[in-house]
Write a protein that holds these residues in place. Structure first.
Motif, PDB file in Angstrom:
ATOM      1  N   ARG A  48     -48.720   6.692-115.272  1.00  0.00           N
ATOM      2  CA  ARG A  48     -47.742   7.293-114.365  1.00  0.00           C
ATOM      3  C   ARG A  48     -47.847   8.821-114.415  1.00  0.00           C
ATOM      4  O   ARG A  48     -47.933   9.393-115.502  1.00  0.00           O
ATOM      5  CB  ARG A  48     -46.342   6.850-114.812  1.00  0.00           C
ATOM      6  N   GLY A  68     -48.924  -1.421-109.086  1.00  0.00           N
ATOM      7  CA  GLY A  68     -48.283  -0.114-109.180  1.00  0.00           C
ATOM      8  C   GLY A  68     -48.215   0.569-107.818  1.00  0.00           C
ATOM      9  O   GLY A  68     -48.506  -0.052-106.783  1.00  0.00           O
ATOM     10  N   THR A  69     -47.815   1.830-107.838  1.00  0.00           N
ATOM     11  CA  THR A  69     -47.638   2.577-106.587  1.00  0.00           C
ATOM     12  C   THR A  69     -48.283   3.950-106.709  1.00  0.00           C
ATOM     13  O   THR A  69     -48.130   4.628-107.727  1.00  0.00           O
ATOM     14  CB  THR A  69     -46.129   2.821-106.315  1.00  0.00           C
ATOM     15  N   ASN A 111     -47.570   6.982-109.100  1.00  0.00           N
ATOM     16  CA  ASN A 111     -46.106   7.055-109.139  1.00  0.00           C
ATOM     17  C   ASN A 111     -45.550   6.154-110.234  1.00  0.00           C
ATOM     18  O   ASN A 111     -44.425   6.334-110.684  1.00  0.00           O
ATOM     19  CB  ASN A 111     -45.563   6.610-107.772  1.00  0.00           C
ATOM     20  N   THR A 112     -46.352   5.157-110.616  1.00  0.00           N
ATOM     21  CA  THR A 112     -46.038   4.276-111.750  1.00  0.00           C
ATOM     22  C   THR A 112     -47.384   4.113-112.481  1.00  0.00           C
ATOM     23  O   THR A 112     -48.390   4.597-111.977  1.00  0.00           O
ATOM     24  CB  THR A 112     -45.615   2.872-111.261  1.00  0.00           C
ATOM     25  N   ASN A 113     -47.401   3.403-113.610  1.00  0.00           N
ATOM     26  CA  ASN A 113     -48.707   3.025-114.156  1.00  0.00           C
ATOM     27  C   ASN A 113     -49.394   2.186-113.084  1.00  0.00           C
ATOM     28  O   ASN A 113     -48.734   1.364-112.436  1.00  0.00           O
ATOM     29  CB  ASN A 113     -48.537   2.194-115.430  1.00  0.00           C
ATOM     30  N   CYS A 114     -50.681   2.406-112.890  1.00  0.00           N
ATOM     31  CA  CYS A 114     -51.364   1.759-111.762  1.00  0.00           C
ATOM     32  C   CYS A 114     -52.705   1.186-112.183  1.00  0.00           C
ATOM     33  O   CYS A 114     -53.350   1.710-113.087  1.00  0.00           O
ATOM     34  CB  CYS A 114     -51.743   2.781-110.690  1.00  0.00           C
ATOM     35  N   SER A 186     -39.124   0.447-105.798  1.00  0.00           N
ATOM     36  CA  SER A 186     -39.108   1.343-106.960  1.00  0.00           C
ATOM     37  C   SER A 186     -39.255   2.768-106.455  1.00  0.00           C
ATOM     38  O   SER A 186     -40.367   3.217-106.173  1.00  0.00           O
ATOM     39  CB  SER A 186     -40.264   1.009-107.907  1.00  0.00           C
ATOM     40  N   GLY A 221     -33.782   4.019-110.862  1.00  0.00           N
ATOM     41  CA  GLY A 221     -35.146   4.193-110.332  1.00  0.00           C
ATOM     42  C   GLY A 221     -35.540   3.194-109.259  1.00  0.00           C
ATOM     43  O   GLY A 221     -36.725   3.081-108.927  1.00  0.00           O
TER      44      GLY A 221
END
Ligand code: CMP
Length: 243
Positions: A48, A68-69, A111-114, A186, A221
């Motif tokens: 992230r 993820g994102t 934006n997150t872990n991906c 999210s 979140g």
């Protein structure tokens, strides 16, 4: 830059490759052609906050999100951000520079872990030239990007805050191809404000009013959409007196 590369797609499980296979862009490819594309895809894990590329970097790769994102955004010299898109599982990004050879049009950040697939431009361009159906699909993707951008311009100019916010939230759940029934987004209120171009305070006030009507539920979140019809009515009304 990617933080951890764990080898090529041959060592990646079929369930991850199915993210590529399920994307409508690749669905009509012959199985051998899709296998070839999968061999080009490098599996990469991002933490992230990691930057994949920055605006104006050379565009050497196409990306597909597995989990993820990834946030695509631009920023001003005084530090303000505008989020152009949040891309999730099954979605592609980075196609513009790969296709036209121009620098990146936006920053890409995890934006997150991906988990993502990375396809090198030197592999992708000859491949797309050999697959006219795929070239057409990319034209469709670029048209979709232009439509999405036109809608954003329309909303900024013609819609009030409730309409813009409702459109943005519905847009985020509707474009989720693998899991459209999932109504949890999210996203932080700061990020929403950077998507719709309104202050975080106004976003918070509007979301709390909707939460009181059970149209949304606010989580840490994340936002859960409970009443899509109510939000759709607001989005379609264009402007309304709702606050
Ligand atoms: P590229 O220009 O290679 O790198 C940034 C990426 O962000 C771009 O390709 C697209 O994939 C994506 N992108 C740029 N602008 C928009 C937009 N307005 N809407 C959605 N996605 C975009």
């Amino acid at each position: 830059m990617p933080q951890e590369s764990v080898g090529d797609a041959r060592r990646v499980s079929n369930s991850k490759l199915s993210v590529l296979r399920q994307n409508p862009i690749f669905r009509d490819l012959e199985p051998e052609a899709l296998d070839q594309l999968c061999r080009y895809a490098k599996h990469t894990i991002l933490k992230r906050g990691a930057t994949l590329f920055a605006k104006d970097d050379p565009g050497n790769s196409l990306y597909a999100v597995i989990s993820g994102t990834v946030k695509l955004s631009v920023s001003s010299p005084d530090g303000r951000n505008a989020i152009l898109n949040l891309v999730g599982p099954g979605e592609l990004f980075g196609e513009m520079s790969v296709l036209d050879g121009q620098p990146r049009s936006a920053d890409a950040t995890a934006n997150t872990n991906c988990e993502i697939f990375v396809i090198d431009r030197r592999d992708f361009l000859p491949f797309v030239r050999s697959q006219p159906t795929l070239a057409m699909k990319f034209i469709e993707l670029l048209c979709a990007r232009l439509r999405w951008t036109s809608e954003q311009v329309e909303q900024v100019i013609l819609q009030d805050l409730p309409g813009r916010l409702a459109s943005a939230l519905l847009g985020l759940i509707e474009k989720r191809k693998p899991d459209p029934a999932n109504h949890t987004i999210s996203i932080t209120q700061q990020e929403i404000s950077e998507m719709v171009g309104m202050t975080r305070e106004s976003i918070n006030k509007q979301l709390r009013a909707w939460a009181a009507r059970n149209w949304v539920r606010l989580e840490h979140g994340a936002i859960v959409i409970l009443d899509t019809s109510a939000l759709r009515e607001l989005a379609e009304a264009g402007t309304s007196a709702e606050e």
